[in-house]
Write an enzyme that holds these catalytic residues in place. Structure first.
Site, mmCIF file in Angstrom:
data_model
loop_
_atom_site.group_PDB
_atom_site.id
_atom_site.type_symbol
_atom_site.label_atom_id
_atom_site.label_comp_id
_atom_site.label_asym_id
_atom_site.label_seq_id
_atom_site.Cartn_x
_atom_site.Cartn_y
_atom_site.Cartn_z
ATOM 1 N N ASP A 78 -9.433 -10.792 12.960
ATOM 2 C CA ASP A 78 -9.211 -10.010 14.181
ATOM 3 C C ASP A 78 -8.279 -10.741 15.157
ATOM 4 O OD1 ASP A 78 -9.615 -7.884 15.928
ATOM 5 O OD2 ASP A 78 -11.787 -7.878 15.625
ATOM 6 N N ASP A 103 -10.300 1.173 15.940
ATOM 7 C CA ASP A 103 -11.711 1.028 16.300
ATOM 8 C C ASP A 103 -12.371 2.382 16.495
ATOM 9 O OD1 ASP A 103 -11.924 -1.651 16.131
ATOM 10 O OD2 ASP A 103 -11.853 -2.064 18.284
HETATM 11 C C1 GLA Z 1 -12.592 -5.803 17.624
HETATM 12 C C2 GLA Z 1 -12.551 -5.089 16.294
HETATM 13 C C3 GLA Z 1 -13.879 -4.434 16.027
HETATM 14 C C4 GLA Z 1 -14.957 -5.489 16.020
HETATM 15 C C5 GLA Z 1 -14.953 -6.249 17.333
HETATM 16 C C6 GLA Z 1 -15.884 -7.430 17.281
HETATM 17 O O1 GLA Z 1 -12.717 -4.899 18.670
HETATM 18 O O2 GLA Z 1 -11.503 -4.171 16.268
HETATM 19 O O3 GLA Z 1 -13.853 -3.738 14.805
HETATM 20 O O4 GLA Z 1 -14.750 -6.358 14.949
HETATM 21 O O5 GLA Z 1 -13.653 -6.747 17.633
HETATM 22 O O6 GLA Z 1 -15.900 -8.125 18.457
#
Ligand code: GLA
Length: 695
Positions: A444, A502
């Protein structure tokens, strides 16, 4: 024209004709529909007829658009090479010293002895049908050369009059925007230090009204995960151009004696058959990797968030395995101090308070259930509330030592171009991967870079991925950046899928996947079935709609399935079985879209390469003005072949309000009827979909 040298790169779809006048920089005389096998005489004729005509009040000889638009030769548009040596030599007079064409690859070298610069250019026509182009510049002098930009450009014909590009935001990535290609410049810059949610993933120019199935289309994409620029420019005295490259911040690249800078690849594709033809080229290119069948994923994020509790996760794994999940991914929250998103980033040790016996008990359990285990990392980030920051505050990336950029999601960026920070992160991630049975990493990157050097950071990120991949070749890596904030062909050279967004709201996902999918094939786009009520939008969707949406990607679940009803779990189980049956087709076939006449509904699908089978979805987005659905025409089929069409509903049929008869029985029809006449579907409510399987 005197004896032009002409190079012709071509395949069945497209041609690029490159020519030279004397020692001037190479010029593209044609990029577009294939010209087939033309001999040198015909190519010279082509070059001749497109080159000569010089307007009044212009340089006495025509100024062509070079692959590296040449300000020194009088080109008045956006120059390809921008830089200077102490304020001098900002418009070098580059002359070609050598060139070669071998197979699908054309290379040239040009230099300016006075400016003490050498430029090399490469154009490749790849087996996928994509073109890729890049330039490099070397400082041959003894004093520093400051580089401000090195961008490659391709001309498109004047009958390309419309542009399509993309913007977006967190949870709403890749929203399309269309406009006329007018005089002037349409410059899409991304200055976020990552690819960016709002960056355009590609820039398309096409003939009037070009659509998924119709029109000529030219597309470019910059394969770089840092700052970059993609532009269209239309000058009064030339052809429109599409171009792009890395966006360099002031002072970011200062070449010392003998140093060279190489631009990222500019990928380009031409289609004579609408946007779907552009997708075919990108998908073929991105499929030049060997992927095992994409396993069904369960990601824990929207299921448990930071509530990392062994019993809860073990039970989630049991349920997941029971319904057919193949990969269990533990998301954020497993490392030291990470009880919420304010602390812990950088402390990549399993948290002893939450996981007293390490991750092993969970991993063992997951593996014993026959599933792979995946783990979340965000290696380029640091919380100021972390042991790492307390020990090494100087490892944070910022405008200058001791000054922190504004925080974002409570975090700062670790300067991984710093050798010790790089070594620490490499060691930490590598150790966790070596010490645990991990098949998958969700990587990420949850904030923009502000006031920081981006080029070195991006280069270090690529180095880090390359090193980890060589140490752990069996670990797959997902590129996530607050969802789909880092999706480009640079990162996809080093990763195995992307977290598309997301947003797991199926309606939003239809849009996000439709446009991301122009560039990425379905198997590279993570697509998860979320909870009944979406966590990001609050919308409620039937399971059938959520499943119909996720089936066109790399299928997964992001939902606390222990809190689902038995009926929902049974629907999921049937859907997973269905996915396992259809995934080979979806993940290898040709992606097609119908130019459906009702703006309230979409029709998209995947047709097997040999056209023997296909899988389509009819998706009702909003209510239609029309009383009953427009007939659905299924593109891309073999007109001669008879297909058996079944209306599939692995997660149960959508709840219909239609009173009159709705046909759900299997039909057998020739491809020509399905593609040209179309079939009538039942009336759907908004946010419902029908799946059609053709065999
Ligand atoms: C980001 C990612 C999510 C999740 C969060 C965890 O927002 O896109 O899918 O993994 O971080 O903190």
């Amino acid at each position: 024209m005197n004896n032009p040298e002409v190079v012709h790169l071509h395949d069945d779809t497209s041609s690029v004709v490159i020519t030279f006048q004397g020692t001037d920089l190479p010029v593209v005389a044609h990029w577009g529909r294939t010209l087939g096998d033309l001999d040198q005489a015909a190519l010279r004729g082509l070059v001749d007829v497109v080159s000569w005509t010089n307007p009044n009040n212009a340089p006495d000889l025509p100024v062509p658009l070079a692959l590296l638009p040449d300000a020194g030769a009088g080109y008045a548009g956006r120059p390809g090479l921008r830089g200077h040596r102490g304020g001098e030599h900002f418009a070098p007079a580059l002359t070609v010293t050598s060139q070669s064409a071998d197979g699908g690859v054309f290379r040239y070298v040009a230099s300016d002895e006075a400016a003490e610069l050498t430029v090399t250019g490469t154009v490749e026509l790849l087996p996928s049908g994509m073109l890729r182009l890049r330039h490099a510049v070397r400082n041959d002098g003894t004093t520093p050369y400051s580089l401000e930009g090195l961008e490659t450009a391709l001309p498109v014909p004047s009958h390309a009059t419309e542009l399509l590009d993309f913007t977006g935001r967190w949870s709403r990535e890749r929203a399309p925007q269309r406009q006329a290609l007018q005089y002037g410049s349409w410059v899409r810059e991304s200055r976020r230090g990552r690819t960016g949610h709002d960056a355009t993933i590609g820039l398309l120019a096409g003939t009037p009204g070009f659509s998924f199935r119709d029109g000529e289309v030219w597309a470019v994409h910059v394969a770089w995960s840092g700052n970059h620029v993609t532009y269209a420019e239309n000058q009064v005295d030339g052809l429109p151009v599409l171009g792009g490259g890395e966006l360099l911040l002031p002072g970011e690249i200062v070449l010392a004696a003998g140093e060279e800078y190489e631009s990222p690849w500019l990928y380009a594709a031409y289609s004579g058959e609408g946007i779907d033809g552009i997708s075919a080229a990108f998908h073929r290119q991105l499929r030049e990797r060997s992927l095992r069948p994409r396993p069904v994923v369960l990601n824990t994020w929207e299921a448990v968030y930071f509530d990392h509790d062994l019993a809860r996760l073990t039970s989630l794994a049991d349920t997941a395995a029971a319904i057919g999940v193949e990969r269990f991914v533990l998301d954020d929250g497993w490392f030291r101090h990470r009880r919420d998103d304010t602390a812990g980033l950088g402390d990549w040790y399993v948290d002893e308070t939450v996981w007293p016996d390490g991750l092993t008990p969970l991993i063992k359990h997951v593996r014993s259930l026959g599933m792979e285990f995946g783990l979340w990392f965000e290696p380029e980030m640091v919380n100021t509330d972390s042991d790492l920051y307390r020990a090494h505050p100087d490892w944070v990336l910022g405008p200058r030592p001791g000054v922190l950029p504004p925080s974002s999601r409570n975090q700062q960026v670790l300067n991984i171009a710093h050798p010790e920070a790089y070594a620490y992160i490499l060691d930490r991630v590598s150790s966790v991967l070596a010490d645990n049975d991990i098949a998958f990493v969700k990587w990420d990157h949850n904030r923009d870079l502000i006031g920081s050097r981006v080029h070195e950071q991006t280069a270090a990120y690529y180095r880090l991925l390359d090193e980890l991949r060589s140490r752990h070749p069996h670990v797959e890596i997902e590129s996530c950046s607050s969802g789909g904030g880092r999706i480009d062909l640079g990162v996809l050279d080093r990763t195995d899928r992307v977290w598309t967004s997301d947003c797991n709201d199926a309606l939003e996902r239809q849009l996000i996947q439709r446009w991301t999918g122009v560039f990425l094939p379905p198997e590279l786009m993570g697509a998860h079935v979320g909870p009944t009520k979406s966590h990001t939008t609050g919308r409620v969707h039937e399971l059938s709609f959520r499943v119909a949406t996720a089936l066109f990607g790399h299928f997964g679940i992001e939902w606390d399935i222990n809190s689902a009803t038995d009926e929902e779990r049974a629907g999921l189980q049937a859907s997973i079985e269905y996915y396992k049956d259809v995934r080979e087709l979806v993940h290898t076939g040709v992606v097609v879209h119908s130019d459906h006449p009702d703006p309230a509904a979409w029709v998209h699908g995947v047709v097997a390469a040999d056209r023997s089978t296909a899988f389509f979805a009819y998706v009702q987005l909003t209510t239609s003005t029309q009383n009953k659905p427009r007939r659905v025409r299924l593109p891309g089929l073999d007109p001669e072949r008879t297909y058996r069409v079944s209306f599939d509903a692995p997660a149960g049929r959508p709840g219909l309000t239609q009173r009159g008869p709705g046909r759900w029985d299997t039909v057998e029809l020739p491809g020509s009827v399905l593609s040209d006449v179309g079939i009538q579907l039942p009336v759907l409510e908004p946010e419902q979909a029908v799946l059609l399987r053709l065999r």
